[in-house]
Enzyme design. Structure first.
Site, mmCIF file in Angstrom:
data_model
loop_
_atom_site.group_PDB
_atom_site.id
_atom_site.type_symbol
_atom_site.label_atom_id
_atom_site.label_comp_id
_atom_site.label_asym_id
_atom_site.label_seq_id
_atom_site.Cartn_x
_atom_site.Cartn_y
_atom_site.Cartn_z
ATOM 1 N N GLY A 71 19.670 24.401 57.819
ATOM 2 C CA GLY A 71 20.054 23.039 58.151
ATOM 3 C C GLY A 71 21.558 22.822 58.160
ATOM 4 N N ASN A 151 18.419 12.254 51.291
ATOM 5 C CA ASN A 151 17.829 13.285 50.441
ATOM 6 C C ASN A 151 17.682 12.858 48.992
ATOM 7 O OD1 ASN A 151 20.790 13.611 51.091
ATOM 8 N ND2 ASN A 151 20.700 14.804 49.195
ATOM 9 N N GLN A 179 15.310 16.195 55.753
ATOM 10 C CA GLN A 179 14.372 15.637 54.785
ATOM 11 C C GLN A 179 13.171 14.956 55.433
ATOM 12 O OE1 GLN A 179 14.114 16.040 51.646
ATOM 13 N NE2 GLN A 179 16.082 17.012 51.216
ATOM 14 N N HIS A 201 13.426 25.486 54.868
ATOM 15 C CA HIS A 201 12.909 25.517 53.502
ATOM 16 C C HIS A 201 12.567 24.135 52.965
ATOM 17 C CE1 HIS A 201 16.448 24.205 50.959
ATOM 18 N NE2 HIS A 201 17.019 24.339 52.132
ATOM 19 N N THR A 237 21.846 38.444 67.115
ATOM 20 C CA THR A 237 20.451 38.820 67.350
ATOM 21 C C THR A 237 19.513 37.936 66.547
ATOM 22 O OG1 THR A 237 21.083 41.111 67.751
ATOM 23 C CG2 THR A 237 18.777 40.693 67.198
ATOM 24 N N CYS A 322 27.680 15.170 34.514
ATOM 25 C CA CYS A 322 28.581 14.981 33.387
ATOM 26 C C CYS A 322 29.765 15.929 33.531
ATOM 27 C CB CYS A 322 27.854 15.235 32.074
ATOM 28 S SG CYS A 322 28.873 14.941 30.608
#
Length: 375
Positions: A71, A151, A179, A201, A237, A322
């Site tokens: 992506g 997302n 998403q 994925h 390729t 944090c």
């Protein structure tokens, strides 16, 4: 608690049907798809069949699909490809303040090369106002890029209205649909977009493969120069193996019925959290214009990372980080103007096709216990 995975917006497992489709290419069909001899024929056929499966999901022509390495590459190809192809026509790009880094960082890179980028604001639910886009477009605008769904909080943007505005001004429109593909409808003609990015994925295909829809007539300068693969738009390729995995995942994604069950499960999850946590938990994102699998909530006055740290075996994400003892909200929550004492307690719980009612009930119960113990 047994391990429970609630981070499907981060990545999904490979669907068994996807793995089965890829298996023959692990054992054979090893030829270069671009070669002209017998060893290439099966690989070429598998590659083009996969291209057809992706195109069928998006409702476009096969030759409008460019396979990429994921992506992020698809987003980079859209943004940089249009910028370099249209530099003689303008230098202005319009995007939003809540984009994924795979869009924000290419925009910042292009700014260093002279591009001017407008980052549209969002409201408290994470939605943009199409009128803001209309006001932002200038005669120098060469691209609009607005994500289909966020997302972090799952908010779905008014892409159809925004794409219509861009079309009225003759400006190509790109959407990052990493998403949304496989969760809600993503027909490119219904959305009205000229470019659309997919990440394998995120929809039960392998990592390392994605695709970019490029409407016929849209010019792109390739990111990778070399031989004329992918219609001259992406040299290198092609991996028939990965393309077949993405193709099969897109074939499965045409059936959105499983997401109805996921939506019901997500809504049940939210009700369980409200019952157990009361006014100590609030919803982030739009209440209705939202991905069916995404539940981003804030535990008021708490730190999301600390809560997740007490949920042994639960995989989920937080909306704050944090640094040197200081809590920093994500750019998305900042753009939504979420109050710090709310945003620091943000947790993203994203469900998938394998998620069960027992999973969400167990996590809701454990979260209630953790909050009670902290009081």
């Amino acid at each position: 608690m047994p391990p429970i995975y609630l981070d499907y917006n981060a990545s999904t497992p490979i669907d068994p049907a996807v793995a089965a489709a890829m298996r023959p290419l692990l054992d054979g069909r090893y030829g270069n798809p671009s070669s002209g001899h017998w060893a290439a024929l099966e690989a070429k056929a598998a590659l083009e069949a996969a291209r057809g499966q992706v195109a069928a999901l998006l409702g476009c022509h096969d030759d409008e699909i460019v396979f990429t390495g994921g992506g992020s590459e698809a987003n980079n190809l859209a943004l940089k490809g249009v910028f370099f192809a249209r530099r003689d026509q303008g230098d202005h790009i319009v995007t939003t303040a809540i984009e994924h880094p795979a869009v924000v960082e290419p925009c910042r890179f292009l700014e260093r090369l002279g591009a001017r980028v407008t980052y549209l604001p969002v409201d408290g639910t994470g939605r943009i106002d199409p009128d803001d886009l209309r006001r932002a477009i200038t005669p120098r605008t060469i691209l609009v890029s607005i994500m289909h769904a966020n997302n972090e909080v799952g908010t779905v943007e008014p892409i159809e209205a925004c794409a219509r505005i861009a079309r009225e001004h003759g400006v190509p429109f790109h959407t990052d649909a990493a998403q949304s593909v496989g969760k809600i409808a993503t027909g490119v003609n219904d959305l009205g977009v000229d470019l659309l990015s997919i990440a394998g994925h995120k929809l039960y295909a392998p990592k390392g493969v994605g695709a970019l829809f490029v409407r016929r007539g849209v010019r792109l300068e390739p990111l990778i120069h070399g031989a004329g693969h992918e219609g001259g738009r992406r040299a290198g390729t092609e991996s028939a193996l990965l393309a077949v995995g993405l193709g099969k995942a897109c074939e499965l994604a045409r059936d959105l019925a499983p997401m109805d069950r996921v939506r019901e499960l997500r809504d049940h999850f939210w009700q369980e959290l409200r019952t157990r946590c009361g006014n100590r938990v609030v919803l982030n994102g739009h209440p209705t214009h939202r991905l069916p699998n995404t539940l981003n909530v804030s535990f008021v006055g708490r730190v999301g990372a600390e809560l997740l740290g007490r949920l042994d075996g639960v995989a989920a994400s937080t909306g704050s980080a944090c640094h040197s003892g200081r809590i920093e909200l994500s750019p998305v929550l900042q753009a939504m103007r979420i109050a710090p004492d709310v945003g620091m307690g943000a947790v993203r719980l994203s469900l998938g096709r394998p998620t069960t009612r027992d999973d969400v009930d167990a996590v809701a119960e454990r979260l209630g216990q953790v909050l009670a113990a902290a009081d």
